[in-house]
Enzyme design. Structure first.
Site, PDB file in Angstrom:
ATOM      1  N   HIS A  72       0.831  -1.214   0.000  1.00  0.00           N
ATOM      2  CA  HIS A  72       0.000   0.000   0.000  1.00  0.00           C
ATOM      3  C   HIS A  72       0.856   1.251   0.000  1.00  0.00           C
ATOM      4  O   HIS A  72       1.896   1.317   0.658  1.00  0.00           O
ATOM      5  CB  HIS A  72      -0.992   0.003   1.169  1.00  0.00           C
ATOM      6  CG  HIS A  72      -0.370   0.009   2.533  1.00  0.00           C
ATOM      7  ND1 HIS A  72      -0.112   1.178   3.230  1.00  0.00           N
ATOM      8  CD2 HIS A  72       0.014  -0.999   3.349  1.00  0.00           C
ATOM      9  CE1 HIS A  72       0.406   0.875   4.407  1.00  0.00           C
ATOM     10  NE2 HIS A  72       0.496  -0.447   4.499  1.00  0.00           N
ATOM     11  N   ASP A 189       6.319   1.884   6.806  1.00  0.00           N
ATOM     12  CA  ASP A 189       5.068   1.157   6.572  1.00  0.00           C
ATOM     13  C   ASP A 189       4.185   2.048   5.701  1.00  0.00           C
ATOM     14  O   ASP A 189       3.656   3.047   6.189  1.00  0.00           O
ATOM     15  CB  ASP A 189       4.414   0.859   7.919  1.00  0.00           C
ATOM     16  CG  ASP A 189       3.012   0.304   7.824  1.00  0.00           C
ATOM     17  OD1 ASP A 189       2.624  -0.128   6.734  1.00  0.00           O
ATOM     18  OD2 ASP A 189       2.313   0.326   8.845  1.00  0.00           O
ATOM     19  N   GLU A 223      -5.057   1.214   2.888  1.00  0.00           N
ATOM     20  CA  GLU A 223      -4.841   0.105   3.811  1.00  0.00           C
ATOM     21  C   GLU A 223      -4.838   0.570   5.249  1.00  0.00           C
ATOM     22  O   GLU A 223      -5.320  -0.146   6.142  1.00  0.00           O
ATOM     23  CB  GLU A 223      -3.516  -0.593   3.479  1.00  0.00           C
ATOM     24  CG  GLU A 223      -3.299  -1.916   4.185  1.00  0.00           C
ATOM     25  CD  GLU A 223      -2.680  -1.781   5.574  1.00  0.00           C
ATOM     26  OE1 GLU A 223      -2.686  -2.769   6.339  1.00  0.00           O
ATOM     27  OE2 GLU A 223      -2.170  -0.670   5.892  1.00  0.00           O
ATOM     28  N   GLU A 224      -4.324   1.754   5.532  1.00  0.00           N
ATOM     29  CA  GLU A 224      -4.196   2.221   6.907  1.00  0.00           C
ATOM     30  C   GLU A 224      -5.541   2.468   7.576  1.00  0.00           C
ATOM     31  O   GLU A 224      -5.612   2.575   8.799  1.00  0.00           O
ATOM     32  CB  GLU A 224      -3.341   3.491   6.969  1.00  0.00           C
ATOM     33  CG  GLU A 224      -1.867   3.287   6.618  1.00  0.00           C
ATOM     34  CD  GLU A 224      -1.110   2.424   7.631  1.00  0.00           C
ATOM     35  OE1 GLU A 224      -1.733   1.977   8.619  1.00  0.00           O
ATOM     36  OE2 GLU A 224       0.091   2.193   7.435  1.00  0.00           O
ATOM     37  N   ASP A 244       4.270  -6.155   3.693  1.00  0.00           N
ATOM     38  CA  ASP A 244       4.047  -5.099   4.675  1.00  0.00           C
ATOM     39  C   ASP A 244       5.084  -5.235   5.782  1.00  0.00           C
ATOM     40  O   ASP A 244       6.023  -6.024   5.663  1.00  0.00           O
ATOM     41  CB  ASP A 244       2.622  -5.186   5.225  1.00  0.00           C
ATOM     42  CG  ASP A 244       2.031  -3.822   5.542  1.00  0.00           C
ATOM     43  OD1 ASP A 244       2.777  -2.957   6.041  1.00  0.00           O
ATOM     44  OD2 ASP A 244       0.827  -3.624   5.318  1.00  0.00           O
ATOM     45  N   HIS A 324       4.558   2.160  13.388  1.00  0.00           N
ATOM     46  CA  HIS A 324       3.613   3.277  13.528  1.00  0.00           C
ATOM     47  C   HIS A 324       4.155   4.353  14.472  1.00  0.00           C
ATOM     48  O   HIS A 324       3.375   5.152  15.010  1.00  0.00           O
ATOM     49  CB  HIS A 324       2.234   2.801  13.987  1.00  0.00           C
ATOM     50  CG  HIS A 324       1.433   2.205  12.866  1.00  0.00           C
ATOM     51  ND1 HIS A 324       0.063   2.123  12.896  1.00  0.00           N
ATOM     52  CD2 HIS A 324       1.803   1.665  11.682  1.00  0.00           C
ATOM     53  CE1 HIS A 324      -0.382   1.549  11.783  1.00  0.00           C
ATOM     54  NE2 HIS A 324       0.665   1.266  11.026  1.00  0.00           N
TER      55      HIS A 324
END
Length: 381
Positions: A72, A189, A223-224, A244, A324
């Site tokens: 993504h 990410d 995607e997030e 990922d 994250h």
């Protein structure tokens, strides 16, 4: 050997460029253009969905039982919840990330026709004013605000700048590429996953490698926020491997070196046969790997299955420390992951029944423990 030699300089150059293109979910047009143009430069035709998810099909010997590989392009970010009386901005997160990692972040506000710079700060940011209250202030999105680097001392001043509720806020990545192979940045990410896929395609094209079936190289844009690959798959796709980040944290088996193959995430186990094929490829091709299970994690694969797609799914990852947050990876994992993708793309089709979406028992797969008589007795219920 089936694994290809990966051009790591190309991989790192792509990652560097991707990290400098802001792309929080909902603000992905620029990164979609970049990835699409690079795919075209590599020789693939590109097809976009209405909102910008990317499909580039590399043709193989057969169209049926196609393979999909997906990452993504969207990242975490924030959105303006409210313009406050002091002229600063209350924020809500885009994606799931803690305000703990937002404090101190430099950011860009995407207003309607102009961008502005600013810093996300706790409400009590000055030790000279608040003394020990700076250390005892709670953590959370209601307890931070975005200070705009422009002439504004109140709500009306900020509104006159053109900043308003709903504006997207992109968080600076602040990447560092160290000589020892470590890479530290926000948004690894999944910008690193996108770079890995591009490097894999570059290697396959450079070697003019043939594949047994078509390979759909997919890049999703949401995607997030949980949408991911829900609507980009076509009926001929029989299996999908998501690329990922893996969480190299205490209690996890992921690592910043080699490939981490996920056996399950919060939606349940990944496909038995596809996952074990990837493990076998790592062993056969001498690619360092480890397995892991993620309890608080879902990926593009999960969104596809939840949306009702009848495809085999797997998840292969590069280990990320502090996912994250202030993320760190190593080039070793990125190279290993790209090697696995190339080996997978050229590997033989082993489940011929996957050529058809439905069929009888003939050719249906088996799982060895039960079929060897090691499961329940026939009288067990």
């Amino acid at each position: 050997m089936a694994r290809h030699t990966i051009d790591t300089e190309y991989l790192l150059a792509q990652l560097h460029e991707l990290l400098h293109i802001p792309s929080p979910t909902g603000y992905t047009d620029s990164v979609v253009r970049h990835v699409s143009e690079e795919l075209q430069r590599l020789g693939l035709e590109v097809e976009l969905t209405r909102r910008g998810a990317i499909r580039a099909v590399r043709q193989g010997s057969r169209r049926a039982a196609a393979r999909a590989i997906v990452s993504h392009v969207d990242t975490l970010g924030a959105q303006v919840k409210r313009v406050k009386d002091n002229g600063r901005l209350e924020l809500v997160p885009i994606g799931h990330w803690s305000a703990r990692f937002a404090e101190g972040a430099r950011a860009t506000i995407m207003a309607e026709d102009k961008t502005f710079r600013g810093t996300i700060l706790p409400l009590k940011a000055s030790g000279h004013t608040f003394n020990e209250e700076v250390d005892t202030a709670p953590v959370g999105w209601p307890h931070v605000e975005l200070r705009i680097d422009d002439h504004t001392r109140g709500l009306d001043d900020t509104l006159k700048l053109g900043i308003d509720v709903g504006d997207t806020v992109a968080i600076d990545p602040q990447p560092e590429f160290l000589d020892n192979g470590f890479i530290v940045s926000r948004h690894l990410d999944d910008k690193a996953g996108v770079a890995v896929m591009l490097a894999s395609i570059e290697a396959l094209e450079r070697e003019k490698s043939a594949t047994p079936v078509d390979t759909h190289w997919l890049f999703t844009i949401a995607e997030e926020v949980g949408v991911g690959a829900a609507s980009i798959l076509t009926p001929e796709v029989a299996s999908m491997v998501a690329v990922d980040n893996g969480t190299s944290a205490p209690g996890q088996n992921s690592a910043e070196f080699g490939v981490t193959i996920a056996m399950a995430d919060q939606t349940g186990p990944f496909d038995y046969h596809l996952t074990r094929k990837l493990v076998r490829l790592c062993r056969d091709e001498d690619i360092r790997f480890q397995k892991d299970v993620f309890r608080y994690y879902r990926s593009d694969s999960a969104s596809a299955v939840v949306a009702g797609h009848d495809v085999r799914t797997a998840l292969v990852t590069f280990g990320v420390d502090a996912s994250h947050g202030w993320e760190r990876i190593h080039i070793h994992a990125l190279r290993s992951l790209a090697e696995l993708l190339t080996a997978y793309a050229v590997s033989p089709l082993e489940i011929e029944r996957d050529l058809q979406p439905r069929g009888g028992l003939e050719g249906f797969t088996s799982q060895p423990a039960v079929d060897a008589g090691l499961g329940f007795d026939s009288d067990d219920h």
